[in-house]
Design a protein around this motif. Structure first.
Motif, short mmCIF file in Angstrom:
data_model
loop_
_atom_site.label_atom_id
_atom_site.label_comp_id
_atom_site.label_asym_id
_atom_site.label_seq_id
_atom_site.Cartn_x
_atom_site.Cartn_y
_atom_site.Cartn_z
N PRO A 4 0.82 -1.22 0.00
CA PRO A 4 0.00 0.00 0.00
C PRO A 4 0.86 1.27 0.00
CG PRO A 4 -0.71 -1.51 1.73
CD PRO A 4 0.59 -2.04 1.18
N SER A 42 -6.24 7.51 0.18
CA SER A 42 -6.96 6.36 0.75
C SER A 42 -7.10 5.23 -0.26
CB SER A 42 -8.32 6.79 1.29
OG SER A 42 -9.13 7.35 0.27
N TRP A 45 -3.81 3.47 -0.40
CA TRP A 45 -3.56 2.61 0.77
C TRP A 45 -4.43 1.35 0.71
CZ3 TRP A 45 -0.01 1.83 4.20
CH2 TRP A 45 -0.27 0.91 5.21
N SER A 46 -5.71 1.52 0.43
CA SER A 46 -6.66 0.40 0.53
C SER A 46 -6.75 -0.44 -0.73
CB SER A 46 -8.05 0.94 0.87
OG SER A 46 -8.57 1.70 -0.21
N ARG A 48 -8.90 0.25 -2.94
CA ARG A 48 -10.35 0.24 -3.15
C ARG A 48 -10.87 1.64 -3.45
NH1 ARG A 48 -13.26 -4.27 -3.39
NH2 ARG A 48 -13.20 -5.53 -1.55
N CYS A 50 -12.98 4.68 -2.37
CA CYS A 50 -13.21 5.20 -1.03
C CYS A 50 -14.14 6.40 -1.07
CB CYS A 50 -11.88 5.61 -0.39
SG CYS A 50 -10.73 4.24 -0.19
N THR A 79 -5.56 3.71 10.83
CA THR A 79 -6.51 2.87 10.10
C THR A 79 -7.39 2.13 11.09
OG1 THR A 79 -4.88 1.06 10.01
CG2 THR A 79 -5.05 2.48 8.07
N SER A 82 -12.20 -0.42 8.19
CA SER A 82 -12.43 0.01 6.80
C SER A 82 -12.12 1.49 6.60
CB SER A 82 -13.89 -0.26 6.40
OG SER A 82 -14.76 0.50 7.22
N ALA A 112 -13.24 2.72 2.80
CA ALA A 112 -13.16 1.87 1.61
C ALA A 112 -14.48 1.12 1.46
CB ALA A 112 -12.00 0.88 1.74
N SER A 119 -18.92 -1.07 3.36
CA SER A 119 -17.53 -0.92 3.80
C SER A 119 -16.81 -2.27 3.73
CB SER A 119 -17.47 -0.36 5.22
OG SER A 119 -18.12 -1.20 6.14
N ARG A 121 -12.88 -4.34 4.53
CA ARG A 121 -11.67 -4.35 5.34
C ARG A 121 -10.48 -3.84 4.52
NH1 ARG A 121 -10.08 -6.01 10.13
NH2 ARG A 121 -12.00 -7.01 10.77
N ILE A 122 -9.62 -3.11 5.21
CA ILE A 122 -8.42 -2.55 4.57
C ILE A 122 -7.17 -3.03 5.30
CG2 ILE A 122 -9.61 -0.49 3.75
CD1 ILE A 122 -8.15 0.95 6.19
#
Length: 159
Positions: A4, A42, A45-46, A48, A50, A79, A82, A112, A119, A121-122
């Motif tokens: 990430p 974000s 990082w994720s 995804r 966001c 974090t 999510s 995310a 939502s 999980r990240i």
């Protein structure tokens, strides 16, 4: 999967369309740039899509002039399952001198989500350096303060 990305910097030139009646860049333009940087950070990082869950503590420290080079720095400081707390700093300068000055700073919470808007999980961010630990602790304190503010703000929702 790549690791990430914790931080990002976006740069913009303040255009005449960004200016308010006082001749300075209006707060709405700055908030848009903040939201774009928070999203990019974000998502990086994720991995995804966001959405913005909260933007707060926005401090407009100094005006931004048309023609300025604007730099928006964003980094993950906490974090949850999510959510990601993103610290943002906006600096501006004359592109010819590059003498940057702080103009705005704030915290944005991004979440995310999957293709249904639920939502997801990240990856967890674990602070390592002394400054990371300090920022992480500050994010936790701010969560408690936001909770209290939210409870106080209920009066406006209920009336």
């Amino acid at each position: 999967m790549n690791s990430p990305q914790r931080d990002i910097v976006l740069r913009f030139l303040a255009e005449p369309l960004d200016v308010n009646f006082g001749g300075k860049v209006h707060g709405g333009a700055v908030m848009k740039w903040i939201d774009l940087a928070a999203y990019a950070c974000s998502a990086g990082w994720s991995g995804r899509y966001c959405v913005t869950a909260y933007a707060g503590g926005i401090r407009f420290v100094a005006p931004i002039h048309v023609g300025s080079l604007v730099e928006v720095s964003a980094k993950v400081i906490y974090t949850g399952k999510s959510s990601m707390h993103i610290a943002l700093e906006v600096n501006a300068c004359d592109p010819k001198s590059l003498n940057r000055r702080l103009t705005t700073h704030c915290i944005v919470v991004m979440v995310a989500v999957d293709e249904h808007g639920q939502s997801v999980r990240i990856p967890e961010w674990i602070p390592e350096s002394e400054s990371d630990i300090k920022e992480n602790e500050t994010a936790k304190k701010l969560m408690e303060i936001r909770k209290k503010i939210g409870e106080e703000m209920q009066i406006f929702v209920e009336s």
